[in-house]
Every structure is written in C-alpha cells, then in structure tokens.
Design a protein around this motif. Structure first.
Motif, PDB file in Angstrom:
ATOM      1  N   LEU A  41      68.265  42.820  20.637  1.00 22.34           N
ATOM      2  CA  LEU A  41      67.425  43.638  21.518  1.00 22.34           C
ATOM      3  C   LEU A  41      66.878  42.824  22.680  1.00 22.34           C
ATOM      4  O   LEU A  41      67.053  43.180  23.855  1.00 22.34           O
ATOM      5  CB  LEU A  41      66.265  44.235  20.713  1.00 22.34           C
ATOM      6  N   ILE A  42      66.205  41.713  22.385  1.00 19.60           N
ATOM      7  CA  ILE A  42      65.510  40.961  23.429  1.00 19.60           C
ATOM      8  C   ILE A  42      66.481  40.276  24.374  1.00 19.60           C
ATOM      9  O   ILE A  42      66.125  39.927  25.509  1.00 19.60           O
ATOM     10  CB  ILE A  42      64.542  39.930  22.798  1.00 19.60           C
ATOM     11  N   GLY A  43      67.730  40.127  23.959  1.00 22.11           N
ATOM     12  CA  GLY A  43      68.736  39.540  24.827  1.00 22.11           C
ATOM     13  C   GLY A  43      69.036  40.384  26.056  1.00 22.11           C
ATOM     14  O   GLY A  43      69.638  39.892  27.020  1.00 22.11           O
ATOM     15  N   HIS A  44      68.600  41.656  26.067  1.00 20.56           N
ATOM     16  CA  HIS A  44      68.809  42.518  27.223  1.00 20.56           C
ATOM     17  C   HIS A  44      67.808  42.220  28.346  1.00 20.56           C
ATOM     18  O   HIS A  44      67.976  42.738  29.459  1.00 20.56           O
ATOM     19  CB  HIS A  44      68.695  43.991  26.816  1.00 20.56           C
ATOM     20  N   ASN A  45      66.783  41.423  28.065  1.00 21.71           N
ATOM     21  CA  ASN A  45      65.839  41.031  29.117  1.00 21.71           C
ATOM     22  C   ASN A  45      66.439  39.895  29.941  1.00 21.71           C
ATOM     23  O   ASN A  45      66.991  38.931  29.391  1.00 21.71           O
ATOM     24  CB  ASN A  45      64.509  40.583  28.518  1.00 21.71           C
ATOM     25  N   ALA A  46      66.306  39.993  31.244  1.00 18.53           N
ATOM     26  CA  ALA A  46      66.886  38.985  32.141  1.00 18.53           C
ATOM     27  C   ALA A  46      65.921  37.839  32.405  1.00 18.53           C
ATOM     28  O   ALA A  46      66.328  36.671  32.471  1.00 18.53           O
ATOM     29  CB  ALA A  46      67.302  39.637  33.459  1.00 18.53           C
TER      30      ALA A  46
END
Length: 684
Positions: free
Chosen positions: A312-317
């Motif tokens: 999930l958090i990997g989608h934050n840039a």
C-alpha cells in the motif's frame, strides 16, 4: 487497553548501529513496531556509560504519552540519572519561566469572541476553538503577533485560504471573492487576540514555543547558555513537527549531537501543518549532513500484514524507501469481507468479537481494536456492542450515549415547552449544556447558575456572560424550532442542527447532498434510523430511547477489559492482537474532504497504512458489497487485499474495429457523420 509486545532479546544489528553511532547528526527511520523507544533508551544508557552526564541529555517528545513511554523504558532498562525528558511545549515553557522571568508565562485557555464579521461566521459554523486554532497556525509558521509584516501575513493567508478554513465555510465563502477580506480581518483579529491575552497576563498553547524561540533568537547570550547545557538532543516523532518546532529544535541543538527519529510513512498530522519534509530532507532543514539509519525489523506485524501494508505505502511518491522485515514468528492473517450496509457489518463485528473471546481463553476484550476514519463511523458498532453486552472504551466526547442522553433531555424539555404551564416550570439547563455555540465556561462551569430561571432571566444572564448577540438569537430560534416541531422526526432534526450543530450545511447544499458525499457526522442520523418505525408514536420512541440508554449504562458499569473503539489518528502508537477496519469505502478512505491538490491523498494513504499496522496477529477489513450504494476504497486494491475489478469489455463492433486497425497498422477510420435532417422552412 492495547496489547504490548514483550521485548526479551538483545538489540538486533540495525538497532545496535544506532546505539553505538558516533555521528553528530543522526536520522533514525523507525517504522511501526521497530522498537524505536527501546533503541533510543539503550543509546541514552550507552552515552551515559561513555561518560556523558545524564543531565546533559535532552529528549523532546511530541506528547505526554511518548514522554511516559521513554520514562518507563529507561526505568525498565535501569538507565539511572536525571535525563531531561519534555514535550516540546513543556520545554518552551521552561525556557520562558527560567530564562525570561519578566515575560508572562501563565498558560491557559479563555473564550475569545471575534469582532470581524467573517471570523464571527466561521466561529458560529464550527466552534469557538477554530479561531484560536487559526492563530496557532499563524504562530506555527513563525508569525509573531507582536512583530510581523502585515503584507507577508495577508499574502500567506490568501495562498493558504482553502486549507485554513473548513470545507463548508469554503463552499459558502469561496477563495476568489473572500480570501483577501478574510486575510485582512484575520490580521486585525490576530493583534486583538494578543491584546486580549496580554490584558489577562496569559499565553496560549502555541505561545509556549513561539515566545521561547523568538526570545532565544533575539538574545544570543541566553541562547548560547541554553545550548551549553546539552551534549545530545534526541527528538522523537520528527515527522510530526511544524516549522516553529524545527526552528526551536535547531536553535537549541546547534552545538550538540542531534538525533532525529520517526517514520515519514506515519506522517498523519498534515491538518496540524506538520510536515514530514523535515525528516525526509533534514540536511536542508538544519544545514548539517545527517547519517541515516533504518530500524528494519518489525516486531509487531506478522509477515502477511507487513507485506500488504508495504504494498500500500509503496504507492506514495514522496517518501524515504525502506526495507522492513517481520520479526514475528507467526504469519498472521487478513480477512476481507463485503457487507451491504454499516449496521449489518457492525452486527457481524460484535458477533465475531463475542465468538473470538469465547473461543480463546487467552484473548480478552482489551486485545481487540475497532478503528475507523471518522468518529461518527463508530456509532453503529457502539449500538451492537451495547446490544450484546460487550464493554468498550471510546473517547468521552464521541460516546454515542452522551449524544443520545442530551437528545433525551432535550426531548423532555420539548415536552415541557409544549405544555401550557411548561414555560414557567422549565429547566433550561439541558438546552444550554447542549448548545454547541456557547463556550465551555458557560456550559460546564456556570451551568448551575441557570437553575430555576425562566427564559427571560436565562437570556439576561447569558447576555451578562458576554455571549455574542448572534449566538443568543440562534439559541432563541433553536428553542422555538424545538417547541414548534410536530413529529419526533422534526424534533430530532431541530436538536441535530440547532443544538448539537450537526448537519449544518453550507449555502446551496441540502442534507441529502451531505449524505451522498458521506459528510454527515451526526450520531442522530443513526438514531433516526433506529426509531424510524416509531416516529408516529412519540411516547413509544422516547421510551425505546430510555431503554437503550439504561442498557448502555449497564454495559458501561462492567469491570475488566474493554474493546477499544478509536479513529485511525488516535490509534497511532498503539496495537492490538485483533484489529477491525470497518466499512473501508471510497467515502471514508480516502476521506471525501481530502484535497488532492494539496497532496492530501498521500496523507490519507499513510493514515490507512497506520491503521493496518496496528494489528499484531489478525486484521479484518470490511468494505461495501456490490449491492451497496458505496464503493470499495482504492486503498484495498493498492494493498493487494482484493483484485481490482476488470474494466467492462468493449462493445463487439468497437473491439472488431480496433482489431482491424491494429492488424493494418493504422488508426481506426472515423465513422461518417450522421446526416442532419433537412430544414423545413416556416410557412409565411
């Protein structure tokens, strides 16, 4: 009560690197469950063992909960000595009282009524604390009410206007025509508020840091003396600091070893103007090169939960990449369940809790947490827990029974107002205590002063209490609406909007619009639904409400562990064996008021990441089923909890046309335009 994970092992490789680091500028990236507090406590012990006096070590925390955690951990590790541990506000207040005794330093809160019209409207549509919150925002951005550039303040407010005011206020007073007058009025009110505090020899919460920073910056000798006391400064939860916090930390730690620690993936206080950029790019913030360490082992989350939360958090840039690994032996489990509605789901949650505790002798109610994006989303859960007799803990101001008790008292008041002799014999205290726009000093501290007074005497006493005239008119109108309501549904609507302040819509919006956008934050919406079948019989509906409140009192009186009901925000820093995340829809995660243009989508994703990582064994996620009017949150798909639904197939004609064009290597030919019908001339 949330569970805690026992730590019996020695520091791992990554923790030991932090404990032994000789660097003067250290950044510690500490994801959820990585043992951050214990690692820093062990570092303090190592520094003391190396000859650093305990009094020369300063630990600054975000709140008292974190401060208490450090104190307990140091005591458990037998780290003795007068290590200074303070919250940032308490540290600022200490500087004021010790270094600048002539400055006023009596911290407190007092009701402040604005003079400017736009600000008065803002306070009436939100609450009395909103204006003081705005003043705090200005101070956190280093605007000193005693010395600031009017032009700079107004320009900043005009730029930040959409973020400064609530969504409902913004809808009524859009940026295009109101940002400039709002900035001018806020500037003038900012100065008046400072005079208001000065006349009372007080400072507010944000002054504790602002005044200490401003005075240290203006008095280099005093600043040097303060800096000379510390060899090492450790700052916890660094992702949650604002610009003022950063400046105060920098001026105090300039000559010391500085250790900043936190997790940018858990930066969830953007609405308080905190910024994770200070943690992401500390070199730029402090003008010194930092050595970075990562505490990689997660001792809370089992592998299954850790992998899904990482996805999930990997989608934050805008984040620092990390490589956490699970230190938990069991794999853990995640269940994703669709439901047709909130009430149905809440009933299933209550049933699952009861069955889980009955089946596992080692599991208690205190090992279970139910977390939602907003407090109002916990209402249905409260109803079903009360019905099953399951004890629970929730923040006092969001206790469903508190609201419904106020409703019952106002319904009793309505009964008296309808009677012919009611006006003379009525006790108006329930109306005063429930009226949202009266200050706390009136509703709580002075409430008994209104006992035995008729309406004329009540209004006169309120005027003497410096209540704004507009609020007095609103109060009179609310009583009239309550007295004139013909059905219990109309009474509930009057109580909801005129007293408790829920459901007040901006200009041009209706209550139905609010329900469609998921912004209805009222527990009375649920009450209306429960009493819907009894609206024709007022006495029957009121009697049922009394029975429910009596049942809730019995559940509250039970001793022992309780299920924790909390928001995602309040759950930060806590953990439970079983965590329920109910109704994760596109109208709750992300929040419908999220503004993508301010980067708040990434903040909402971080918030859901925090919620997922509270689970130490079992995570149960609910979402709307295909039969529901709402839709599943995109975060569930991003975390890999569900497969994304496939796009609807193309129409056969379009699919064949696309296939032909692809094989020919050309664009599909344009379809001929449909011929227009011939124009028939009018008859003369």
């Amino acid at each position: 009560m949330s569970v805690s994970v026992a730590r019996t092992h020695e520091p791992d490789t990554w923790q030991q690197a932090v404990i032994a680091s000789p660097e003067r500028s250290i950044r510690v990236l500490a994801p959820a469950g990585s043992g951050k507090t214990e690692t820093l406590a062990r570092r303090v012990g190592a520094r003391i063992a190396a000859g650093v006096p305990p009094r020369r070590i300063l630990i600054l925390t975000f709140d008292n909960q974190a401060k208490g955690a450090f104190q307990r951990t140091l005591q458990r590790l037998d780290v003795n000595g007068p290590v200074e541990i303070r919250t940032l506000n308490a540290f600022g207040l200490r500087i004021l009282t010790q270094e600048f005794p002539d400055e006023r330093s009596r911290a407190g809160a007092a009701f402040y009524g604005p003079e400017e019209p736009l600000l008065a409207t803002l306070v009436e549509e939100s609450d009395g604390g909103k204006l003081v919150e705005l003043f705090g925002t200005l101070k956190s951005h280093l605007f000193d009410p005693r010395d600031f550039s009017a032009k700079a303040l107004e320009a900043w407010v005009m730029r930040a206007y959409p973020q400064l005011v609530p969504e409902k206020f913004l809808a009524s007073y859009p940026q295009a025509g109101h940002a400039k007058p709002f900035s001018q009025q806020l500037r003038r009110e900012f100065v008046r508020y400072e005079e208001f505090l000065d006349n009372r020899r007080m400072i507010d919460f944000d002054d504790q840091k602002l005044r200490s920073y401003v005075l240290l910056d203006a008095n280099p000798r005093v600043a040097d003396a303060v800096r000379s006391r510390y060899s090492e400064v450790i700052v916890d939860e660094f992702q949650d600091i604002n610009p003022l916090d950063q400046r105060l930390i920098e001026i105090v730690s300039r000559d010391a070893t500085l250790v900043i620690t936190g997790d940018d993936d858990q930066a969830i206080y953007g609405f308080r103007w905190a910024s994770a950029q200070h943690l992401i790019r500390p070199d730029a913030a402090f003008g010194r090169a930092f050595t970075s360490y990562e505490l990689r082992t997660n001792y809370r989350c089992p592998r299954t939960i850790l992998e899904r939360s990482r996805e999930l958090i990997g989608h934050n840039a805008d984040r620092v990449p990390k490589n956490p690994v699970s230190g938990v032996a069991s794999p853990g489990s995640i269940e994703v369940i669709g439901h047709d509605g909130r009430l149905v789901e809440a009933g299933e949650i209550a049933r699952t809790i009861a069955e889980s505790v009955a089946a596992d002798p080692e599991l208690s109610y205190g090992d279970i947490g139910v977390l939602t994006r907003r407090n109002a989303h916990l209402d249905e859960v409260q109803v079903h827990l009360i019905a099953r007799g399951i004890p629970f803990a929730i923040r006092a101001d969001r206790d469903l029974v508190g609201d419904w008790n106020a409703v019952l008292r106002l319904l009793d008041l309505s009964t008296m107002l309808r009677s012919r002799t009611g006006l003379a014999a009525t006790d108006y205290r329930p109306a005063i205590a429930s009226f949202k726009w009266f200050p706390r000093a009136i509703k709580q501290d002075r409430l008994d002063d209104f006992a035995g007074l008729d309406l004329t005497e009540v209004m006169l006493s309120l005027r003497h209490g410096n209540i704004p005239t507009r609020s007095l008119h609103q109060f009179e109108n609310a009583l009239n609406y309550l007295r004139q309501a013909r059905t219990i549904g109309a009474e509930l609507e009057a109580i909801e909007s005129r007293f408790l302040g829920y459901g007040a819509q901006p200009k041009g919006k209706s209550a139905s619009n609010a329900e469609e956008t998921g912004t209805d934050d009222s527990s009375l919406a649920l009450l209306r639904k429960i009493l819907a079948g009894r609206e024709s019989t007022r006495d029957g509906a009121i009697e049922r409400l009394r029975e429910f409140i009596a049942r809730a009192g019995e559940v509250k009186g039970q001793e022992g562990a309780r299920v924790d009901l909390s928001t995602y925000h309040s759950a930060k820093g806590r953990q439970w064996k079983i965590v329920f995340l109910p109704w994760v829809s596109g109208l709750s995660a992300p929040d419908p008021l999220t503004r993508k243009e301010f980067g708040e989508m990434e903040s909402e994703r971080r918030l859901f990441y925090v919620a997922m990582t509270r689970a130490a064994d079992r995570l149960i996620v609910g979402h709307p089923s295909a039969r529901s009017k709402e839709w599943t949150s995109p975060f569930i798909y991003e975390a890999g909890l569900l497969a994304r639904p496939k796009a609807p197939p193309a129409r056969p004609k379009q699919a064949a046309l696309a296939a032909t064009s692809r094989s020919a290597g050309t664009k599909p030919p344009k379809q001929p335009a449909r011929p227009r019908p011939a124009r028939i001339p009018r008859k003369a």
